[in-house]
Design a protein around this motif. Sequence first.
Motif, mmCIF file in Angstrom:
data_model
loop_
_atom_site.group_PDB
_atom_site.id
_atom_site.type_symbol
_atom_site.label_atom_id
_atom_site.label_comp_id
_atom_site.label_asym_id
_atom_site.label_seq_id
_atom_site.Cartn_x
_atom_site.Cartn_y
_atom_site.Cartn_z
ATOM 1 N N VAL A 87 42.685 28.152 14.961
ATOM 2 C CA VAL A 87 41.374 27.822 15.522
ATOM 3 C C VAL A 87 41.502 27.519 17.014
ATOM 4 O O VAL A 87 40.738 28.019 17.848
ATOM 5 N N ARG A 88 42.477 26.694 17.357
ATOM 6 C CA ARG A 88 42.675 26.333 18.763
ATOM 7 C C ARG A 88 42.992 27.567 19.608
ATOM 8 O O ARG A 88 42.473 27.734 20.721
ATOM 9 N N SER A 89 43.838 28.451 19.086
ATOM 10 C CA SER A 89 44.216 29.652 19.820
ATOM 11 C C SER A 89 43.022 30.565 20.051
ATOM 12 O O SER A 89 42.783 31.050 21.164
ATOM 13 N N LEU A 90 42.224 30.797 18.996
ATOM 14 C CA LEU A 90 41.075 31.677 19.135
ATOM 15 C C LEU A 90 40.001 31.081 20.047
ATOM 16 O O LEU A 90 39.345 31.798 20.805
ATOM 17 N N LEU A 91 39.828 29.754 19.987
ATOM 18 C CA LEU A 91 38.860 29.121 20.878
ATOM 19 C C LEU A 91 39.308 29.220 22.332
ATOM 20 O O LEU A 91 38.477 29.355 23.242
ATOM 21 N N ARG A 92 40.614 29.135 22.552
ATOM 22 C CA ARG A 92 41.117 29.286 23.917
ATOM 23 C C ARG A 92 40.848 30.694 24.437
ATOM 24 O O ARG A 92 40.429 30.882 25.587
ATOM 25 N N ILE A 93 41.062 31.682 23.578
ATOM 26 C CA ILE A 93 40.782 33.068 23.983
ATOM 27 C C ILE A 93 39.291 33.254 24.258
ATOM 28 O O ILE A 93 38.893 33.888 25.238
ATOM 29 N N LYS A 94 38.452 32.672 23.396
ATOM 30 C CA LYS A 94 37.011 32.798 23.611
ATOM 31 C C LYS A 94 36.587 32.124 24.915
ATOM 32 O O LYS A 94 35.727 32.634 25.646
ATOM 33 N N ALA A 95 37.179 30.971 25.199
ATOM 34 C CA ALA A 95 36.835 30.278 26.446
ATOM 35 C C ALA A 95 37.175 31.138 27.656
ATOM 36 O O ALA A 95 36.418 31.207 28.628
ATOM 37 N N LEU A 96 38.322 31.815 27.590
ATOM 38 C CA LEU A 96 38.704 32.706 28.687
ATOM 39 C C LEU A 96 37.740 33.878 28.795
ATOM 40 O O LEU A 96 37.360 34.290 29.900
ATOM 41 N N ASN A 97 37.341 34.416 27.640
ATOM 42 C CA ASN A 97 36.379 35.515 27.658
ATOM 43 C C ASN A 97 35.026 35.061 28.210
ATOM 44 O O ASN A 97 34.386 35.779 28.985
ATOM 45 N N ASP A 98 34.603 33.854 27.810
ATOM 46 C CA ASP A 98 33.341 33.318 28.330
ATOM 47 C C ASP A 98 33.413 33.123 29.835
ATOM 48 O O ASP A 98 32.446 33.409 30.562
ATOM 49 N N LEU A 99 34.570 32.618 30.299
ATOM 50 C CA LEU A 99 34.742 32.409 31.734
ATOM 51 C C LEU A 99 34.689 33.734 32.484
ATOM 52 O O LEU A 99 34.052 33.850 33.534
ATOM 53 N N ALA A 100 35.359 34.747 31.919
ATOM 54 C CA ALA A 100 35.343 36.061 32.561
ATOM 55 C C ALA A 100 33.926 36.634 32.600
ATOM 56 O O ALA A 100 33.504 37.210 33.610
ATOM 57 N N ALA A 101 33.181 36.440 31.505
ATOM 58 C CA ALA A 101 31.804 36.935 31.481
ATOM 59 C C ALA A 101 30.942 36.197 32.501
ATOM 60 O O ALA A 101 30.121 36.802 33.199
ATOM 61 N N ALA A 102 31.135 34.873 32.581
ATOM 62 C CA ALA A 102 30.364 34.092 33.556
ATOM 63 C C ALA A 102 30.700 34.512 34.980
ATOM 64 O O ALA A 102 29.822 34.618 35.840
ATOM 65 N N GLN A 103 31.989 34.759 35.219
ATOM 66 C CA GLN A 103 32.382 35.200 36.555
ATOM 67 C C GLN A 103 31.802 36.570 36.869
ATOM 68 O O GLN A 103 31.413 36.836 38.015
ATOM 69 N N ALA A 104 31.773 37.432 35.866
ATOM 70 C CA ALA A 104 31.195 38.762 36.088
ATOM 71 C C ALA A 104 29.711 38.644 36.428
ATOM 72 O O ALA A 104 29.210 39.335 37.337
ATOM 73 N N GLU A 105 29.005 37.767 35.715
ATOM 74 C CA GLU A 105 27.588 37.561 36.022
ATOM 75 C C GLU A 105 27.416 36.978 37.417
ATOM 76 O O GLU A 105 26.509 37.363 38.166
ATOM 77 N N LYS A 106 28.298 36.055 37.756
ATOM 78 C CA LYS A 106 28.212 35.441 39.083
ATOM 79 C C LYS A 106 28.473 36.468 40.179
ATOM 80 O O LYS A 106 27.789 36.492 41.207
ATOM 81 N N LEU A 107 29.487 37.321 39.957
ATOM 82 C CA LEU A 107 29.791 38.360 40.946
ATOM 83 C C LEU A 107 28.624 39.325 41.095
ATOM 84 O O LEU A 107 28.303 39.767 42.209
ATOM 85 N N ALA A 108 27.992 39.674 39.970
ATOM 86 C CA ALA A 108 26.841 40.574 40.040
ATOM 87 C C ALA A 108 25.702 39.934 40.831
ATOM 88 O O ALA A 108 25.048 40.584 41.645
ATOM 89 N N ALA A 109 25.467 38.629 40.585
ATOM 90 C CA ALA A 109 24.410 37.933 41.322
ATOM 91 C C ALA A 109 24.743 37.849 42.810
ATOM 92 O O ALA A 109 23.875 38.004 43.669
ATOM 93 N N GLN A 110 26.029 37.604 43.102
ATOM 94 C CA GLN A 110 26.441 37.537 44.501
ATOM 95 C C GLN A 110 26.278 38.890 45.191
ATOM 96 O O GLN A 110 25.865 38.963 46.349
ATOM 97 N N ALA A 111 26.624 39.946 44.466
ATOM 98 C CA ALA A 111 26.478 41.275 45.046
ATOM 99 C C ALA A 111 25.012 41.592 45.328
ATOM 100 O O ALA A 111 24.673 42.164 46.375
ATOM 101 N N GLU A 112 24.149 41.183 44.420
ATOM 102 C CA GLU A 112 22.724 41.409 44.627
ATOM 103 C C GLU A 112 22.211 40.613 45.823
ATOM 104 O O GLU A 112 21.440 41.120 46.649
ATOM 105 N N ALA A 113 22.653 39.345 45.916
ATOM 106 C CA ALA A 113 22.224 38.514 47.044
ATOM 107 C C ALA A 113 22.765 39.060 48.362
ATOM 108 O O ALA A 113 22.084 39.039 49.391
ATOM 109 N N LEU A 114 24.005 39.561 48.324
ATOM 110 C CA LEU A 114 24.604 40.109 49.538
ATOM 111 C C LEU A 114 23.847 41.342 50.008
ATOM 112 O O LEU A 114 23.622 41.528 51.213
ATOM 113 N N ALA A 115 23.442 42.181 49.055
ATOM 114 C CA ALA A 115 22.696 43.380 49.426
ATOM 115 C C ALA A 115 21.343 43.006 50.047
ATOM 116 O O ALA A 115 20.910 43.613 51.028
ATOM 117 N N ALA A 116 20.703 41.969 49.479
ATOM 118 C CA ALA A 116 19.401 41.561 50.002
ATOM 119 C C ALA A 116 19.515 40.967 51.400
ATOM 120 O O ALA A 116 18.604 41.077 52.215
#
Length: 369
Positions: free
Chosen positions: A109-138
């Motif tokens: 359980v601990r191992s899988l939750l750690r992997i999920k947390a990393l995946n969630d972080l990567a997804a959040a960073q991807a969303e943040k990068l997309a938002a930053q790219a949009e703001a930069l273009a504007a």
Amino acid sequence: MDDAPENLDILRTRLTAKGYDVITAQDGEAGLARARAEAPDLVLLDIMMPKLDGIAVLKALKADAALRFVPVVLVTAKADTRDVIVGLEAGADDYLTKPFDQAALVARVRSLLRIKALNDLAAAQAEKLAAQAEALAAANRSLEARVAAQVAEIERIGRLRRFLPPQLAEIVSREGGGALASHRREITVVCCDLRGFTALTEASEPEDVMTVLGEYHQCVGELIFRHEGTLERFAGDGVMVIFNDPLPCPDHSSRGVRLALEMRDAMVTLGETWRRRGHTVGFGASVAVGYATLGEIGFDQRREYTAIGSVVSLAHRLCAAAKPGQVLISQRVLAAVEPHCEATPVGPLELKGFAKPVPAFDALRWREG
């Protein structure tokens, strides 16, 4: 999800003890509904359950866009290799057979939750990068001006840090350039320099002179910042420090005298080091208080913060008159720091630029308390 209440109790007790929040369901339909409502971080899933078996629940979870990346562990009594293959191919992330080792379950359980947390972080960073790219273009049309403004601010803060203590530089930076606009204020000025420095430069190699200067500036610089003085300038061996500007302090004369005395005492030790190298160099300082006009001077490519007024001239003249080991203070400074400062009169002194002799005092020591 498990149709056996005793299994749910075991899992809930074990996982709650490890700090996890546990939600349970006793059949597949109820479990699937709760998973969609609660969006869990991990699912422990029995296979043999009423209404909807575990494999059907697993496939439904993986088909749901909101839940497909939630790790699922099949916890079941079906231990045949073919059952394991079916479960993993249906999308399970792990497979435990009953009776299971509780420590192994918690570790997975601990191992899988750690992997999920990393995946969630990567997804959040991807969303943040997309938002930053949009703001930069504007903001692309104004990018050059923004960068220029940021560079100018960095350079301004860099200039501030050269003559202000770090804590004051930050405050002035936040308040903007208005904090350094021309203004009139009572200040305490501390001046100091080395005695015999000219002879040192004539008799020594330039590298030796630079070493002496570096050690001298390091020594007095640390004391200046400790007392929160405003370093107006280093000019060779000459140093000028201002108190009560750009931020006011009620005890500015006391701070100035204490700084000068501490510099004098510190230079005794440093002077011994220099003498062992064959350099005969002394130290003198002065403290004066009075009104001055303060602000930035210079031109676009180079600006400095300075004080202009008779108090500055008085401090420089007293410093020039100070003998090695002396800290000369003006009469106004002595009046401000009595009875904390022990001093003896040495004047009146004939000082260049002053029509009348100037009363002066040699500050000997500071009385604490």
